[in-house]
Write a protein that holds these residues in place. Structure first.
Motif, short mmCIF file in Angstrom:
data_model
loop_
_atom_site.label_atom_id
_atom_site.label_comp_id
_atom_site.label_asym_id
_atom_site.label_seq_id
_atom_site.Cartn_x
_atom_site.Cartn_y
_atom_site.Cartn_z
N VAL A 1 0.84 -1.21 0.00
CA VAL A 1 0.00 0.00 0.00
C VAL A 1 0.86 1.25 0.00
N ILE A 2 1.84 1.31 0.90
CA ILE A 2 2.72 2.49 0.97
C ILE A 2 3.54 2.61 -0.30
N GLY B 1 2.72 1.57 -3.30
CA GLY B 1 1.82 2.01 -4.36
C GLY B 1 1.57 3.51 -4.29
N LEU B 2 1.31 4.00 -3.10
CA LEU B 2 1.06 5.44 -2.94
C LEU B 2 2.31 6.26 -3.28
N VAL C 1 2.82 6.22 -7.10
CA VAL C 1 1.86 7.07 -7.80
C VAL C 1 2.25 8.54 -7.67
N ILE C 2 2.62 8.95 -6.47
CA ILE C 2 3.00 10.35 -6.25
C ILE C 2 4.27 10.68 -7.03
N CYS D 1 0.33 -1.00 -12.61
CA CYS D 1 0.17 -1.02 -11.15
C CYS D 1 1.32 -1.72 -10.44
N THR E 1 4.45 0.32 -10.56
CA THR E 1 4.30 1.49 -9.69
C THR E 1 4.53 1.11 -8.23
N GLY F 1 7.69 2.34 -5.77
CA GLY F 1 7.56 2.91 -4.44
C GLY F 1 8.32 2.13 -3.38
N PHE G 1 7.43 7.83 4.72
CA PHE G 1 6.67 7.92 3.48
C PHE G 1 7.24 8.97 2.53
N VAL H 1 8.88 8.52 -1.30
CA VAL H 1 8.53 9.27 -2.51
C VAL H 1 9.78 9.87 -3.14
#
Length: 90
Positions: free
Chosen positions: A14-15, A17-18, A21-22, A35, A38, A42, A67, A71
């Protein structure tokens, strides 16, 4: 309660992926993959940020990156990818 110990790999996905995406939204141009790429971007960004943070003394041994660092690590990986692949950053 240790969130990472309770959810482990699911939270990494989850982290990751976020963060991926960012990072893709920040870096201009078209980036490779869907996906899964991506998410991997991350997660790799978090690992890179943790490695660099430990090497520079920003984190204690065994402490992972946060987090925002994930990024930033993903952005660094995207720029390196664009340099290697010959794609221009616009």
């Amino acid at each position: 309660m240790n969130l990472m110990a309770d959810y482990g790999w699911l939270l990494w996905i989850v982290i990751g992926g976020l963060a991926g995406v960012i990072a893709k939204a920040i870096v201009p141009g078209k980036e490779p993959g869907g996906c899964i790429v991506t998410i991997l971007l991350g997660v790799a960004g978090a690992l890179l940020a943790g490695f660099l943070g430990n090497a520079l003394g920003w984190y204690r041994p065994g402490e992972g990156a946060g987090f925002i660092a994930a990024v930033v690590g993903a952005i660094i990986i995207l720029f390196i990818w664009k340099l290697i692949s010959g794609r221009r950053v616009r």
